[in-house]
Design an enzyme around this catalytic site. Sequence first.
Site, PDB file in Angstrom:
ATOM      1  N   LYS A  97      -8.027 -24.955 -14.613  1.00 42.54           N
ATOM      2  CA  LYS A  97      -9.439 -24.288 -14.787  1.00 42.54           C
ATOM      3  C   LYS A  97      -9.998 -24.272 -13.270  1.00 42.54           C
ATOM      4  O   LYS A  97     -10.765 -23.288 -13.025  1.00 42.54           O
ATOM      5  CB  LYS A  97     -10.234 -25.007 -15.622  1.00 42.54           C
ATOM      6  CG  LYS A  97      -9.893 -25.066 -17.193  1.00 42.54           C
ATOM      7  CD  LYS A  97      -9.903 -23.602 -17.822  1.00 42.54           C
ATOM      8  CE  LYS A  97      -9.634 -23.748 -19.482  1.00 42.54           C
ATOM      9  NZ  LYS A  97      -9.492 -22.497 -19.883  1.00 42.54           N
ATOM     10  N   GLU A 119     -19.188 -22.193 -20.330  1.00 38.35           N
ATOM     11  CA  GLU A 119     -19.040 -22.437 -21.936  1.00 38.35           C
ATOM     12  C   GLU A 119     -17.883 -23.169 -21.675  1.00 38.35           C
ATOM     13  O   GLU A 119     -17.011 -23.267 -20.588  1.00 38.35           O
ATOM     14  CB  GLU A 119     -18.767 -21.521 -22.984  1.00 38.35           C
ATOM     15  CG  GLU A 119     -17.268 -20.751 -22.849  1.00 38.35           C
ATOM     16  CD  GLU A 119     -17.006 -20.237 -21.662  1.00 38.35           C
ATOM     17  OE1 GLU A 119     -17.830 -19.724 -20.911  1.00 38.35           O
ATOM     18  OE2 GLU A 119     -15.661 -19.976 -21.139  1.00 38.35           O
ATOM     19  N   SER A 386      -0.576 -26.984 -18.287  1.00 34.95           N
ATOM     20  CA  SER A 386      -2.213 -26.513 -18.111  1.00 34.95           C
ATOM     21  C   SER A 386      -2.926 -27.664 -17.594  1.00 34.95           C
ATOM     22  O   SER A 386      -3.722 -27.532 -16.814  1.00 34.95           O
ATOM     23  CB  SER A 386      -2.297 -25.635 -18.815  1.00 34.95           C
ATOM     24  OG  SER A 386      -2.635 -26.246 -20.146  1.00 34.95           O
TER      25      SER A 386
END
Lengths: 404, 277
Positions: A97, A119, A386
Amino acid sequence: MATTPNSFRTGPDERGHFGIFGGRYVAETLMPLILELEQAYDTAKADPQFQGELKYLLTQYGGRPSPLYYAERLTRHLGGAKIYLKREELNHTGSHKINNVLGQVLLAKRMGKTRVIAETGAGQHGVATATACALFDIPCVVFMGAVDVERQAPNVARMNMLGAEVRAVKAGAATLKDAMNEAMRDWVATCETTFYCIGTVAGPHPYPSMVRDFQCVIGEEVRKQMMEAEGRLPDTLVACIGGGSNAMGLFHPFLDDPGVRIVGVEAGGKGLDTGEHAASLLGGRPGVLHGNLTYLLQDKEGQITEAHSISAGLDYPGIGPEHSWLKEQGRAEYVSATDDEALEAFQRMCKLEGIIPALESAHAIAHVIKLAPTLPKDNLLVVNLSGRGDKDVPQVAQRLGMKI
Amino acid sequence: MSRITKRFAALKADKRAGLVTYVTAGDPDPALSYQILKGLPAAGADLIELGMPFTDPMADGPSIQLAGQRALKAGITVDATFDMVRRFRKETGDNDTPILLMGYYNLVYQRGVERFCKEAAQAGVDGFILVDLPPEEADQLKPYAAAVGIDTVLLTAPTTDDKRLPAVLKYASGFVYFVSVLGITGTKSASEEAVRTHVERIKRHTSLPVGVGFGIKTPDQAAAVARHADAAVVGSAIVDRVKAGLDEKGIAKPDLVPGVFAYVKALADGVRGVRKV
Ligand SMILES: Cc1ncc(COP(=O)(O)O)c(C=O)c1O
């Protein structure tokens, strides 16, 4: 049926459409701001100074490049494809991210925005955003479903420590979709000063392509790293899909290499046949939500139905529009892994490789466990790890009946 | 000439602004919702917006979110919404009060845009207000709506500047809806001065009537808007009256429907008290 395009990498068109997917389905209040964002991003993208700053941050602050690690024990254990892990979990803040967030917050700064909202589902995007906002000294508010606040408590504490305000959203199923609704509602009221940092390749244009561009560093590194390690491109790519950003970041640089098989893994929840899952491509139909036309879980009328997944980061009834397009084009395959399969993969990864994966990433590994044994030993398979699973430790411990 | 255009022409001849009332279809249940719809014109509504509940109303505040949840729970569907309009036309004989469907595009898209437009027109619907269909995507709807004589009322906002207004107006018919505040429904209210400036600005670009909504809660606020705009749109505050008519178990009290009408009448008195030149 559309004809196969010459390239799968040229989209979207100037209106933000990938075939019929994507677009800008937002309230008029936001539209001018979205156009402004598009323009600012186009300018930044072409500006060597912006790219230089971003590269510096990704390297010196984010810790890139992330390793492409040959998972020898997992490979031997499964007895098929040669498995490499793209170690996005080693990035600062513990997931992919941060790649996107550094880009967007840098852009927010450049646009003179004085507040950032986001969010979050698993809290990884929220933590990454809170981190970048601390670094750039911008006030940050993160919207998170109340259920997710509960099941991802470690990340809520992290966001608070980083100085962000976490707003628990109680509406609907109180998960990621509801957090995104609430973020959009905030944004409509504050759009002149506030930058909305979306965490995945979804939302109105230009978000899907902008977030993709920021995440493409994953796939670009894999290309180079695999050439160095094996002297050729990988044969198979596997990544989990919530909104689809870690997957798109890995896939996109390879879309025009026909020899590379591309597999996205959706969250199968309790099983596709139970209706309790988060597999929008496998179990949904095209529709409009959160600013874009894409595959959605919905009833006959078009009311959005709740997604279900053990993983808060995959618990979303939609998917980025470019994935919808790749599915229809047949360029990527989409499969699913259930909650139980992900839990099993989570544990195998811990014990075989000494890596605690995020529950999201565990879905990708779950599919590798099925797929790798069916492939020849010289098949080079890359799975995107990830994120790391620290945030999931309490939840998984509870599921497995461990005491903590 | 569409019912909406005719109604605004009649208001102009009457030298007054109109009152546009929003209610959510099916709130608090289909039967009471129909009673409310039926009585709105007599209570003073000049145009009616009928909200189509959607699970994810991104542009709506708590009042309309809750109304949508009540209606969905009570089983409202698109077909039932069309039926309400059909019954209204048949049973009241009211062939003049325009009814506009307001909501989110996915419900239209799932039915098929062409089919949705045809069925809406057959039921007696006059206009669409689709919150998440800006001019950038409006070409998907416009031809089908126009083919069956349904007006597309597009939204303009304080952020819609002079450069952008023509793009919005290109797809607009019936009237132009000015969202007077930055934000979701039922929260902030605009100042009279802000309303005046924006309405004047929009009118420099179009001869369409301008309706102003978001944040109008009192008869005085409705009157203030009526001084400058062709219509005042009230939604959340009416929907709050529906909620006020429910007991703590969510069961309708006998004064629910009369309570809504009394409030609409007060708003209408506010609007009608303003004489236009
Ligand atoms: C570690 C990790 N992987 C994957 C995802 C899913 O998002 P995306 O599909 O956009 O990569 C999340 C989202 O929270 C995440 O935290």
